[in-house]
Design an enzyme around this catalytic site. Sequence first.
Site, short mmCIF file in Angstrom:
data_model
loop_
_atom_site.label_atom_id
_atom_site.label_comp_id
_atom_site.label_asym_id
_atom_site.label_seq_id
_atom_site.Cartn_x
_atom_site.Cartn_y
_atom_site.Cartn_z
N ASP A 129 -1.42 7.16 1.03
CA ASP A 129 -1.30 6.07 0.71
C ASP A 129 -2.80 5.47 0.71
O ASP A 129 -3.77 5.59 1.87
CB ASP A 129 -1.02 5.24 2.29
CG ASP A 129 0.99 5.54 2.11
OD1 ASP A 129 1.22 5.96 1.40
OD2 ASP A 129 1.35 5.33 3.37
N LEU A 130 -3.24 4.73 -0.13
CA LEU A 130 -4.17 4.27 -0.54
C LEU A 130 -4.16 2.69 -0.19
O LEU A 130 -4.35 2.02 -0.33
CB LEU A 130 -4.32 4.68 -1.65
CG LEU A 130 -4.63 5.98 -2.43
CD1 LEU A 130 -5.21 5.77 -3.71
CD2 LEU A 130 -6.37 6.56 -1.90
N HIS A 131 -4.66 2.76 1.46
CA HIS A 131 -4.49 1.43 2.14
C HIS A 131 -5.38 -0.12 1.15
O HIS A 131 -4.99 -0.93 0.97
CB HIS A 131 -4.16 1.05 3.52
CG HIS A 131 -2.98 1.91 3.34
ND1 HIS A 131 -1.43 1.80 3.95
CD2 HIS A 131 -3.34 3.38 4.81
CE1 HIS A 131 -0.87 2.49 4.46
NE2 HIS A 131 -2.23 4.02 4.83
N ASP A 132 -6.88 0.82 1.70
CA ASP A 132 -8.07 0.17 1.70
C ASP A 132 -8.38 0.24 -0.07
O ASP A 132 -8.56 -1.12 -0.41
CB ASP A 132 -8.94 0.69 2.58
CG ASP A 132 -8.47 0.19 3.60
OD1 ASP A 132 -7.58 -0.58 4.18
OD2 ASP A 132 -9.47 1.10 4.90
N THR A 154 0.74 -1.43 0.24
CA THR A 154 0.49 0.10 -0.27
C THR A 154 0.89 1.54 0.03
O THR A 154 0.33 2.27 -0.95
CB THR A 154 -0.72 -0.05 0.61
OG1 THR A 154 -0.13 -0.59 2.44
CG2 THR A 154 -2.05 -1.19 1.10
#
Length: 306
Positions: free
Chosen positions: A243-246, A198
Amino acid sequence: MTTDSRRYALIDTDPGIDDALALLLAWSSPEWTVEIITVVAGNVSMKAGTLNVFRLLELRRPSPAPLVASGAAAPLARPLRIAPYHGTDGLGDLLDWPPVELHVGSADAPGVIVDAARRRGRSLTIVALGPMTNLALAVERDAAAVRGVGRVVAMGGAVDVPGNVTPDAEFNAHVDPDALARVLDAGVRLDLVPLDATRQAVLERAALHATLARTPGPLADGIRRFTEYALRLDEKHGRRGMDLHDPLAVGVALDPSLVEWEAVRLTIGPEGQTRRTAGEPNVRFARVVDTPRFLRLFLERVCPAS
Ligand code: BDR
Ligand code: CA
């Protein structure tokens, strides 16, 4: 169990600014029907997380509207630790969300997960975007049903990179390590999307705003405003963006070829460390991201024209 060829998604979430973006991506994805949203405590309390789901439903109005179930209000065996990154309310502390009615279909998220797994079987993808508490409680009731779904994709862990809440633990794994360990011990083969991946999926303010400018309206305004809190915090810490974790977890649930995977055996440490161990792999984890392709998918879908 259904035998139709459609794909269904159940998203377990603790919204959360990046959870919100992940839901928006999921709701704009024709590959599946997002049938169920289950809420877990994590970034915010169960009450705040449930409210946020209904705020987002009102903002986006997906069709069909998913069933919403609330679930575990605390981790299995320790107190809840919430995340300051998303603001006190989980969605950037905006003061003017329109009031919403909460149509919670069930207060038993683990039961809803088991029921969906039994009904939908391999046509169901479960995407877990928060601590694994609801999933662990579902596995306790019927591990075979959870093992029998098409895929379980989970955002969490930090395998070969530093953590984001302790030097070696990632937030979701750290909040409820017992739950993550229980899910793995039950033989659920996770597709894990850890910080290793991510952190390669960084959304810059300029790219987001250019996209939102192409589809002006209440949805674009809402996204611009609730992401501001996270973007400011990241920029203050010298990062390029958020951050585009999900959203990456949703992205790879839709299209596993967006990342390179590595099969590995992980054990879960007491603070939620995700450690490589010798032996039969129990997960595959996303290691290398095709970042331009993922960001294209995300930006194309996050804010459709109304
Ligand atoms: C994870 O922690 C949460 O704060 C985010 O929503 C994401 O699920 C990243 O470590
Ligand atoms: Ca989350």
